[in-house]
Design a protein around this motif. Structure first.
Motif, PDB file in Angstrom:
ATOM      1  N   GLY A   1       0.832  -1.198   0.000  1.00 21.98           N
ATOM      2  CA  GLY A   1       0.000   0.000   0.000  1.00 21.98           C
ATOM      3  C   GLY A   1       0.865   1.246   0.000  1.00 21.98           C
ATOM      4  O   GLY A   1       2.023   1.209   0.426  1.00 21.98           O
ATOM      5  N   GLN A   2       0.307   2.331  -0.517  1.00 25.73           N
ATOM      6  CA  GLN A   2       0.990   3.621  -0.477  1.00 25.73           C
ATOM      7  C   GLN A   2       0.037   4.674   0.067  1.00 25.73           C
ATOM      8  O   GLN A   2      -1.111   4.766  -0.381  1.00 25.73           O
ATOM      9  CB  GLN A   2       1.465   4.044  -1.868  1.00 25.73           C
ATOM     10  CG  GLN A   2       2.664   3.309  -2.344  1.00 25.73           C
ATOM     11  CD  GLN A   2       3.211   3.882  -3.650  1.00 25.73           C
ATOM     12  OE1 GLN A   2       2.552   4.656  -4.336  1.00 25.73           O
ATOM     13  NE2 GLN A   2       4.412   3.484  -3.997  1.00 25.73           N
TER      14      GLN A   2
ATOM     15  N   TRP B   1      -4.668  10.428   5.885  1.00 26.70           N
ATOM     16  CA  TRP B   1      -4.748   9.162   6.606  1.00 26.70           C
ATOM     17  C   TRP B   1      -3.603   8.247   6.185  1.00 26.70           C
ATOM     18  O   TRP B   1      -3.176   8.260   5.038  1.00 26.70           O
ATOM     19  CB  TRP B   1      -6.063   8.469   6.331  1.00 26.70           C
ATOM     20  CG  TRP B   1      -7.253   9.112   7.001  1.00 26.70           C
ATOM     21  CD1 TRP B   1      -7.254  10.217   7.801  1.00 26.70           C
ATOM     22  CD2 TRP B   1      -8.602   8.704   6.890  1.00 26.70           C
ATOM     23  NE1 TRP B   1      -8.526  10.515   8.206  1.00 26.70           N
ATOM     24  CE2 TRP B   1      -9.385   9.588   7.662  1.00 26.70           C
ATOM     25  CE3 TRP B   1      -9.245   7.672   6.227  1.00 26.70           C
ATOM     26  CZ2 TRP B   1     -10.761   9.478   7.790  1.00 26.70           C
ATOM     27  CZ3 TRP B   1     -10.616   7.545   6.343  1.00 26.70           C
ATOM     28  CH2 TRP B   1     -11.363   8.446   7.120  1.00 26.70           C
ATOM     29  N   VAL B   2      -3.109   7.451   7.127  1.00 24.19           N
ATOM     30  CA  VAL B   2      -1.996   6.540   6.839  1.00 24.19           C
ATOM     31  C   VAL B   2      -2.398   5.104   7.161  1.00 24.19           C
ATOM     32  O   VAL B   2      -3.256   4.856   8.010  1.00 24.19           O
ATOM     33  CB  VAL B   2      -0.716   6.918   7.635  1.00 24.19           C
ATOM     34  CG1 VAL B   2      -0.206   8.277   7.208  1.00 24.19           C
ATOM     35  CG2 VAL B   2      -0.966   6.867   9.134  1.00 24.19           C
ATOM     36  N   LEU B   3      -1.756   4.171   6.460  1.00 28.02           N
ATOM     37  CA  LEU B   3      -2.007   2.757   6.686  1.00 28.02           C
ATOM     38  C   LEU B   3      -1.390   2.311   8.004  1.00 28.02           C
ATOM     39  O   LEU B   3      -0.244   2.656   8.306  1.00 28.02           O
ATOM     40  CB  LEU B   3      -1.422   1.926   5.540  1.00 28.02           C
ATOM     41  CG  LEU B   3      -2.068   2.160   4.177  1.00 28.02           C
ATOM     42  CD1 LEU B   3      -1.213   1.568   3.075  1.00 28.02           C
ATOM     43  CD2 LEU B   3      -3.463   1.572   4.148  1.00 28.02           C
TER      44      LEU B   3
ATOM     45  N   GLN C   1     -10.008  10.805   1.110  1.00 25.18           N
ATOM     46  CA  GLN C   1      -8.711  10.165   1.329  1.00 25.18           C
ATOM     47  C   GLN C   1      -8.490   9.088   0.273  1.00 25.18           C
ATOM     48  O   GLN C   1      -9.411   8.344  -0.060  1.00 25.18           O
ATOM     49  CB  GLN C   1      -8.653   9.553   2.728  1.00 25.18           C
ATOM     50  CG  GLN C   1      -8.826  10.570   3.833  1.00 25.18           C
ATOM     51  CD  GLN C   1      -7.708  11.585   3.844  1.00 25.18           C
ATOM     52  OE1 GLN C   1      -6.557  11.255   4.099  1.00 25.18           O
ATOM     53  NE2 GLN C   1      -8.034  12.836   3.549  1.00 25.18           N
ATOM     54  N   THR C   2      -7.273   9.016  -0.249  1.00 25.10           N
ATOM     55  CA  THR C   2      -6.962   8.017  -1.272  1.00 25.10           C
ATOM     56  C   THR C   2      -5.712   7.234  -0.883  1.00 25.10           C
ATOM     57  O   THR C   2      -4.835   7.754  -0.189  1.00 25.10           O
ATOM     58  CB  THR C   2      -6.716   8.666  -2.656  1.00 25.10           C
ATOM     59  OG1 THR C   2      -5.636   9.590  -2.542  1.00 25.10           O
ATOM     60  CG2 THR C   2      -7.950   9.389  -3.153  1.00 25.10           C
ATOM     61  N   PHE C   3      -5.664   5.997  -1.340  1.00 25.22           N
ATOM     62  CA  PHE C   3      -4.527   5.113  -1.117  1.00 25.22           C
ATOM     63  C   PHE C   3      -4.296   4.354  -2.399  1.00 25.22           C
ATOM     64  O   PHE C   3      -5.217   4.162  -3.191  1.00 25.22           O
ATOM     65  CB  PHE C   3      -4.807   4.117   0.018  1.00 25.22           C
ATOM     66  CG  PHE C   3      -5.174   4.786   1.291  1.00 25.22           C
ATOM     67  CD1 PHE C   3      -4.196   5.161   2.189  1.00 25.22           C
ATOM     68  CD2 PHE C   3      -6.490   5.089   1.575  1.00 25.22           C
ATOM     69  CE1 PHE C   3      -4.521   5.817   3.352  1.00 25.22           C
ATOM     70  CE2 PHE C   3      -6.828   5.744   2.738  1.00 25.22           C
ATOM     71  CZ  PHE C   3      -5.847   6.117   3.633  1.00 25.22           C
ATOM     72  N   MET C   4      -3.101   3.890  -2.612  1.00 27.55           N
ATOM     73  CA  MET C   4      -2.803   3.071  -3.770  1.00 27.55           C
ATOM     74  C   MET C   4      -2.407   1.682  -3.290  1.00 27.55           C
ATOM     75  O   MET C   4      -1.682   1.548  -2.302  1.00 27.55           O
ATOM     76  CB  MET C   4      -1.668   3.669  -4.593  1.00 27.55           C
ATOM     77  CG  MET C   4      -1.381   2.872  -5.857  1.00 27.55           C
ATOM     78  SD  MET C   4      -0.191   3.678  -6.927  1.00 27.55           S
ATOM     79  CE  MET C   4      -1.174   5.069  -7.469  1.00 27.55           C
ATOM     80  N   ILE C   5      -2.903   0.683  -3.994  1.00 29.84           N
ATOM     81  CA  ILE C   5      -2.493  -0.694  -3.734  1.00 29.84           C
ATOM     82  C   ILE C   5      -1.727  -1.173  -4.952  1.00 29.84           C
ATOM     83  O   ILE C   5      -2.219  -1.068  -6.080  1.00 29.84           O
ATOM     84  CB  ILE C   5      -3.691  -1.611  -3.455  1.00 29.84           C
ATOM     85  CG1 ILE C   5      -4.383  -1.166  -2.167  1.00 29.84           C
ATOM     86  CG2 ILE C   5      -3.246  -3.066  -3.356  1.00 29.84           C
ATOM     87  CD1 ILE C   5      -5.604  -1.974  -1.817  1.00 29.84           C
ATOM     88  N   ILE C   6      -0.527  -1.679  -4.715  1.00 25.25           N
ATOM     89  CA  ILE C   6       0.331  -2.166  -5.791  1.00 25.25           C
ATOM     90  C   ILE C   6       0.452  -3.683  -5.668  1.00 25.25           C
ATOM     91  O   ILE C   6       0.818  -4.193  -4.602  1.00 25.25           O
ATOM     92  CB  ILE C   6       1.735  -1.520  -5.715  1.00 25.25           C
ATOM     93  CG1 ILE C   6       1.608  -0.006  -5.793  1.00 25.25           C
ATOM     94  CG2 ILE C   6       2.650  -2.073  -6.794  1.00 25.25           C
ATOM     95  CD1 ILE C   6       2.833   0.734  -5.328  1.00 25.25           C
TER      96      ILE C   6
END
Length: 183
Positions: A78-79, A84-86, A171-176
């Protein structure tokens, strides 16, 4: 004639020439190929969620193995992209301001897992993590070890929001997800 044959044998021995009835050599080749993954979605929107809530994605995110070399396995990472943070690995409930817990499970079919199916080993962090393997991380009903080519698995997410937040913006997050050689 005998002297000539003796001279040839002596010459052969002195110059290192060795005669044999047969001999062999090795042929080598290094195959060029690739392992890949196709994620059949560019975005998943959980919509509006309050603080301290959890939700499971209602639609699957199809993930297909591709390339020319198999078997393969995946890694997931995740990025953080916004406030917000993971949360850290192994956490199942966020307990800090602006920290979320994002969990992922791969299913064989497009059937959403139950909330209790997600465990501490399924928490997506900013570190690169192996999918599957001995501990079964991120495996719902799907066996994610030694995948063949053109195999589709269905990814589901569980998002748990922080107990408190400093923002009201989206809020956005990226999953690689990466494909790699099977262990």
């Amino acid at each position: 004639m005998k002297k000539l044959l003796t001279a040839l044998v002596v010459l052969g021995i002195c110059t290192g020439i060795v005669w044999a009835w047969s001999d062999s050599f090795t042929v080598t080749v290094t195959p060029l190929g690739e392992r890949g993954v196709i994620i059949d979605s560019s975005t998943y929107d959980f919509g509006n969620m309050g603080t301290g809530e959890s939700a499971i994605s209602t639609d699957s995110i199809p993930v297909k193995s591709t390339g020319t070399v198999s078997p393969l396995e995946y890694t997931i990472q995740g990025q953080n992209a916004t406030t917000w943070v993971l949360g850290p690995d192994g956490k199942v409930t966020p307990d800090t301001n602006d920290e979320i817990v994002l969990q992922a499970l791969f299913q064989d079919t497009a059937t959403a897992p139950a909330a209790g199916d997600f465990g501490a080993a399924d928490t997506v962090t900013t570190a690169v993590q192996d999918v599957g393997d001995a501990a079964g991380e991120f495996e719902g009903t799907a066996d994610m070890d030694d995948l063949g080519l053109l195999v589709t698995k269905h990814l589901y997410l569980r998002l748990s929001t922080p107990p408190t937040t400093s923002t009201e913006s989206t809020q956005t997050f990226m999953i690689i997800i990466n494909a790699e050689a099977a262990d």
